[in-house]
Design a protein around this motif. Structure first.
Motif, PDB file in Angstrom:
ATOM      1  N   UNK A 150      41.270  41.746  33.395  1.00 50.06           N
ATOM      2  CA  UNK A 150      40.228  41.225  32.038  1.00 50.06           C
ATOM      3  C   UNK A 150      41.099  41.171  30.687  1.00 50.06           C
ATOM      4  N   UNK A 151      42.369  41.447  30.490  1.00 51.07           N
ATOM      5  CA  UNK A 151      42.820  40.784  29.585  1.00 51.07           C
ATOM      6  C   UNK A 151      43.858  39.747  30.094  1.00 51.07           C
ATOM      7  N   UNK A 152      43.917  39.250  31.228  1.00 48.14           N
ATOM      8  CA  UNK A 152      44.262  37.996  32.207  1.00 48.14           C
ATOM      9  C   UNK A 152      43.068  36.951  32.113  1.00 48.14           C
ATOM     10  N   UNK A 222      57.776  26.839  37.016  1.00 49.14           N
ATOM     11  CA  UNK A 222      56.998  27.865  36.724  1.00 49.14           C
ATOM     12  C   UNK A 222      55.669  28.374  36.769  1.00 49.14           C
ATOM     13  N   UNK A 223      55.217  27.329  36.366  1.00 42.00           N
ATOM     14  CA  UNK A 223      53.659  28.137  35.697  1.00 42.00           C
ATOM     15  C   UNK A 223      53.247  27.737  37.477  1.00 42.00           C
ATOM     16  N   UNK A 224      53.602  27.093  38.054  1.00 41.47           N
ATOM     17  CA  UNK A 224      52.630  27.101  39.112  1.00 41.47           C
ATOM     18  C   UNK A 224      54.036  28.843  40.836  1.00 41.47           C
ATOM     19  N   UNK A 225      54.290  28.385  39.591  1.00 43.07           N
ATOM     20  CA  UNK A 225      55.127  30.463  40.751  1.00 43.07           C
ATOM     21  C   UNK A 225      54.362  31.657  40.136  1.00 43.07           C
ATOM     22  N   UNK A 226      53.660  31.401  38.877  1.00 39.31           N
ATOM     23  CA  UNK A 226      52.922  32.489  38.428  1.00 39.31           C
ATOM     24  C   UNK A 226      51.661  32.947  39.101  1.00 39.31           C
ATOM     25  N   UNK A 227      50.881  31.099  38.784  1.00 41.17           N
ATOM     26  CA  UNK A 227      49.458  30.382  39.566  1.00 41.17           C
ATOM     27  C   UNK A 227      49.371  30.975  40.977  1.00 41.17           C
ATOM     28  N   UNK A 228      50.143  30.552  41.718  1.00 41.87           N
ATOM     29  CA  UNK A 228      49.900  30.670  43.554  1.00 41.87           C
ATOM     30  C   UNK A 228      50.641  31.426  44.332  1.00 41.87           C
ATOM     31  N   UNK A 229      52.045  32.379  43.325  1.00 38.11           N
ATOM     32  CA  UNK A 229      52.361  33.285  44.224  1.00 38.11           C
ATOM     33  C   UNK A 229      51.803  35.257  43.599  1.00 38.11           C
ATOM     34  N   UNK A 230      52.991  34.442  41.691  1.00 40.52           N
ATOM     35  CA  UNK A 230      52.363  36.013  41.187  1.00 40.52           C
ATOM     36  C   UNK A 230      51.517  36.706  41.304  1.00 40.52           C
ATOM     37  N   UNK A 231      50.488  35.912  40.379  1.00 42.13           N
ATOM     38  CA  UNK A 231      48.540  36.513  40.142  1.00 42.13           C
ATOM     39  C   UNK A 231      48.111  36.934  41.717  1.00 42.13           C
ATOM     40  N   UNK A 232      48.946  36.864  42.675  1.00 41.55           N
ATOM     41  CA  UNK A 232      48.553  37.923  44.290  1.00 41.55           C
ATOM     42  C   UNK A 232      48.309  39.634  43.659  1.00 41.55           C
ATOM     43  N   UNK A 233      49.597  39.386  42.954  1.00 37.94           N
ATOM     44  CA  UNK A 233      49.391  40.498  42.107  1.00 37.94           C
ATOM     45  C   UNK A 233      49.919  41.210  40.506  1.00 37.94           C
ATOM     46  N   UNK A 234      47.712  41.234  40.346  1.00 40.70           N
ATOM     47  CA  UNK A 234      47.999  40.927  39.687  1.00 40.70           C
ATOM     48  C   UNK A 234      48.150  41.870  38.470  1.00 40.70           C
TER      49      UNK A 234
END
Length: 429
Positions: A150-152, A222-234
């Protein structure tokens, strides 16, 4: 032999031969058969772990979706790296690479297709890949409410309400991919115009456009990396993840450029490219493999010894898993130990055979890197490496190879009016 580039056929065109077409189509066919076989096995194998996972029963198509996402992100990344590396040559006023600029640029031909596939697949797979797309996570009255996610939420859903349509996330995806394609087309147009007109004006223009692209790419990748991959493990995050994913893309892209260059040389093209140029490509592959490992280890070490549960869970669920544990070591062997030990000597970087083996295995190795970034967070213990994974990788690899090679044959292979072509010809290290 004279000391001038005029001895070379600078109007050379690459012939996308019937034999090469047949090879690529064969790989595509094998990949398609394995993919279908993998899907059928997955459907009939009936991995239904519903009992173990509570409400989240596992369905066969989730594995297909995870594979779609892995390959879309991976191959789109390799395509944009071609444009990135091309831009670096201009921004740095590099002369050594003048003879192989078109090889770098050619990877970008996959970019519009890769971008289209990435966007379409997002709308198909999002609920199964991205846990944060579920509305109940943002409902404080729901038993499954998650205050961390929720915070993210604002990062995905702004300015709309959390848990509705992730418009901020989707707009970023469209903007990044759209601008990357724009820069690819711009640089390509200027490059071919330079062939026609000559002089240094187009070189200067490309230098300026390249500088703009590099600044945009630094932020957007860098933002694409957060969006497309890192956000999978939120729940998990790593402050150097953008660098990490870029390094993985970059080594894979460099390997693809090296393989295409070696292939063209073997077929009698690019006569002005000598073993010194090959040595330089080998050094890039060697150096950035070590850079990737440094980032891998930094991320691992800092998170592991800080031992904060929500951070270390990322590595625990990979290292201690029966499914993924072995692939952590496959990843390190293919992407660090192999290039480090094989390409350490000067001679190895100058020999096509070593580079072909290492670069082919690196492209596979970094696919495993993305496999490890995506599957554990989406499939948990239902993931794995089987026919479906091999098939999808071959289909995407063959598709990208076809697009790149067929477009490579449409224009001149050498940027014949590049002001530093002479310097490239005399390149010696």
């Amino acid at each position: 032999m004279g000391h001038s580039t005029t001895n070379y056929n600078l109007d050379q065109k690459f012939d996308f031969s019937a034999a090469l077409k047949k090879s690529i189509m064969t790989v595509l066919g094998i990949g398609a058969v394995l993919l279908v076989a993998g899907i059928i096995l997955s459907m009939t194998g009936g991995h239904d772990h519903g009992a173990e996972e509570g409400a989240h029963a596992y369905h066969w198509y989730q594995r297909l979706f995870a594979n779609l996402w892995i390959n879309n992100v991976y191959f789109t990344g390799i395509a944009v790296i071609g444009v990135f590396f091309f831009a670096i040559q201009y921004a740095a006023q590099a002369g050594w690479s003048a003879g192989i600029l078109r090889v770098m640029l050619s990877l970008g031909y996959w970019l519009p297709i890769g971008a289209g596939l990435l966007i379409v697949s997002y709308f198909i797979v999002s609920h199964d890949i991205f846990h944060w797309t579920h509305a109940y996570l943002f409902d404080k009255n729901d038993p499954q409410y998650d205050y961390i996610i929720d915070g993210k939420g604002g990062f995905f859903f702004w300015p709309l309400e959390k848990g509705t349509f992730p418009i901020f996330f989707v707009v970023r995806m469209f903007v990044f991919l759209g601008v990357w394609i724009f820069f690819f087309n711009k640089l390509k147009a200027l490059s071919f115009e330079e062939d026609r007109v000559g002089g240094t004006e187009h070189w200067r223009k490309m230098r300026t456009w390249s500088a703009f692209f590099l600044v945009f790419f630094a932020v957007s990748s860098s933002i694409a990396a957060w969006d497309w991959v890192m956000s999978i493990d939120t729940h998990w995050f790593s402050t150097l993840f953008g660098w990490y994913m870029f390094a993985s893309w970059f080594v894979a892209g460099l390997s693809a450029i090296t393989l295409i260059t070696l292939y063209l040389r073997d077929k009698g093209y690019l006569e002005m490219v000598n073993e010194n140029h090959i040595h330089d490509l080998g050094k890039f592959v060697f150096g950035f493999s070590i850079f990737w490992t440094y980032l891998w280890f930094s991320q691992f070490l800092l998170i592991y010894y800080a031992n904060i549960p929500e951070e270390s869970v990322y590595f625990v669920e990979r290292l201690q898993s029966d499914v993924y544990g072995p692939f952590v070591f496959v990843n390190l062997i293919l992407n660090f130990f192999l290039p480090f030990f094989v390409l350490m000597t000067r001679d190895a970087k100058r020999h096509g055979i070593f580079l072909k083996v290492v670069c082919s295995l690196i492209i596979l190795g970094h696919w495993f890197d993305f496999f490890l970034m995506v599957q554990p967070g989406t499939l948990g213990h239902n993931g794995g490496f089987g026919l479906m994974e091999i098939g999808m990788f071959l289909v995407y690899g063959a598709g990208a190879a076809w697009v790149v090679m067929s477009n490579l044959g449409k224009g001149n292979l050498v940027a014949k009016n590049h002001p530093m072509l002479e310097e490239s010809y005399h390149h010696h290290i």
